[in-house]
Design an enzyme around this catalytic site. Sequence first.
Site, PDB file in Angstrom:
ATOM      1  N   TYR A 126      -6.312   7.089   3.822  1.00 55.43           N
ATOM      2  CA  TYR A 126      -6.296   6.247   2.488  1.00 55.43           C
ATOM      3  C   TYR A 126      -5.590   4.705   3.274  1.00 55.43           C
ATOM      4  O   TYR A 126      -6.058   3.546   3.134  1.00 55.43           O
ATOM      5  CB  TYR A 126      -5.772   6.271   1.075  1.00 55.43           C
ATOM      6  CG  TYR A 126      -5.693   5.141   0.375  1.00 55.43           C
ATOM      7  CD1 TYR A 126      -6.577   4.329  -0.167  1.00 55.43           C
ATOM      8  CD2 TYR A 126      -4.323   4.577   0.331  1.00 55.43           C
ATOM      9  CE1 TYR A 126      -6.512   3.435  -0.966  1.00 55.43           C
ATOM     10  CE2 TYR A 126      -4.023   3.208  -0.267  1.00 55.43           C
ATOM     11  CZ  TYR A 126      -5.221   2.737  -0.957  1.00 55.43           C
ATOM     12  OH  TYR A 126      -5.034   1.530  -1.383  1.00 55.43           O
ATOM     13  N   GLU A 155       0.874  -1.311   0.074  1.00 55.73           N
ATOM     14  CA  GLU A 155      -0.160   0.060  -0.055  1.00 55.73           C
ATOM     15  C   GLU A 155       0.784   1.133  -0.104  1.00 55.73           C
ATOM     16  O   GLU A 155       0.432   2.277  -0.687  1.00 55.73           O
ATOM     17  CB  GLU A 155      -0.946   0.026   1.107  1.00 55.73           C
ATOM     18  CG  GLU A 155      -1.985  -1.022   1.050  1.00 55.73           C
ATOM     19  CD  GLU A 155      -2.883  -0.986  -0.181  1.00 55.73           C
ATOM     20  OE1 GLU A 155      -2.950   0.069  -0.775  1.00 55.73           O
ATOM     21  OE2 GLU A 155      -3.333  -2.117  -0.507  1.00 55.73           O
ATOM     22  N   ASP A 164      -8.908   6.047  -2.765  1.00 58.67           N
ATOM     23  CA  ASP A 164      -7.707   6.556  -3.368  1.00 58.67           C
ATOM     24  C   ASP A 164      -8.282   7.221  -4.774  1.00 58.67           C
ATOM     25  O   ASP A 164      -9.578   7.395  -4.933  1.00 58.67           O
ATOM     26  CB  ASP A 164      -6.764   5.432  -3.908  1.00 58.67           C
ATOM     27  CG  ASP A 164      -7.342   4.368  -4.764  1.00 58.67           C
ATOM     28  OD1 ASP A 164      -8.390   4.475  -4.692  1.00 58.67           O
ATOM     29  OD2 ASP A 164      -6.516   3.790  -5.360  1.00 58.67           O
TER      30      ASP A 164
END
Length: 378
Positions: free
Chosen positions: A122, A41, A140
């Site tokens: 996020y 991520e 996102d």
Amino acid sequence: MPRLPETPARLAAALLDWYQRAKRDLPWRGSRDPYAIWVSEVMLQQTQVQTVLGYYVRFLRDFPTIEALAAAELPAVLARWSGLGYYARARSMHAAAKAVVARGGFPRSIEGLRELPGFGPYTAAAVGSIAFGLPEPAIDGNAVRVYARLTGLSAPRAAAEKLLREAARPLLAAAPPSELNQAVMELGATLCAPASPACLLCPWSAPCRARALGLQEAIPPPRERPARRPMTLAAAVWRDARGRLLFARRPPRGLFGGLWELPAVEVSAARDGGDIAEALAGWLRDGLGARVAVGERLGEVSQQLTHRDLRVVAFAATGHGRARAPASPRGYVEARFVAAADLTDLGLSSVTRKLLALPAVKGERPSTGAVQAIVPSR
DNA sequence: AAGTCGGGGGA
DNA sequence: TCCCCAGACTT
């Protein structure tokens, strides 16, 4: 407030059915390891999947567990991040790894995750949902586009993010959060593209409000972006008697924070050849306290950044007598001569790698005598 | 809310 | 050349 055009259960069912068939096979998919999910991520922030793949595999090979990352030295982490950009991500991740190990594991709530360095809205939602099943929408750039088109919301991205997070929340209660969040991002990355979306293949084309209005290309509106300003630097290629190159490490924050580079000074973009060399000569004397002369111009490289148009001109620097690394280089934290074989241990930016790849830089040998000395102008 | 922070893919 | 990419942090 944007609203879903269909029941959450129906939307989720159609999306997940598509996702099961169409999802790409990616190295971090299916991993149950929160650490591995987190690494992916962070690397994927503002970075496309294609770019991340190689970095991800190498990073997990060198730092296979969060304990290994926490125990590593920051320079080794930056060396592995070299070329990936946004180096604050690596610094934050290293700090967060130490914090997680110290507290005995990841927090299991969105609020707890948000307190870790580098965990914004996020990343907390992505790690929380994918690793721990927390029902939090991960918003996102892909998700903004997908949800904005689905609901027909035409608002600037910053405002849209908050509204869409709340609008999407019911979906996270109607399906496994890990699958649903990943499916939305996959849809945005593969079909619901910024331009020319593949609506004919989309599982949400029937309920999509933007498509019904013919606005799928106009929603969301393009992001305002600042102009790129030109920035010119003069860099010194200075070898000691053993052929090692002088490198300097930048301060921990700011542009290229913590990275090593050929010592350089910013010069006015308007200057050309001779003037740039003179500026470099003056800085080598005053900023580095170096007793060297500026010699031949070895070439230049350029690099486009988001808000800067970077241009670096390289010059040979030639010392008198035995070369000694400056103790307090102006604008840097430290400096030392580095052998070519040791460069893999250093965090370098892409523009520095370009400089090192210049034939005249690679081939330059320790100078033995006559140089074209340039007297600094006062 | 606006700037800053990298680098590259794809049209 | 332009837009954007599984954004976060500072001011």
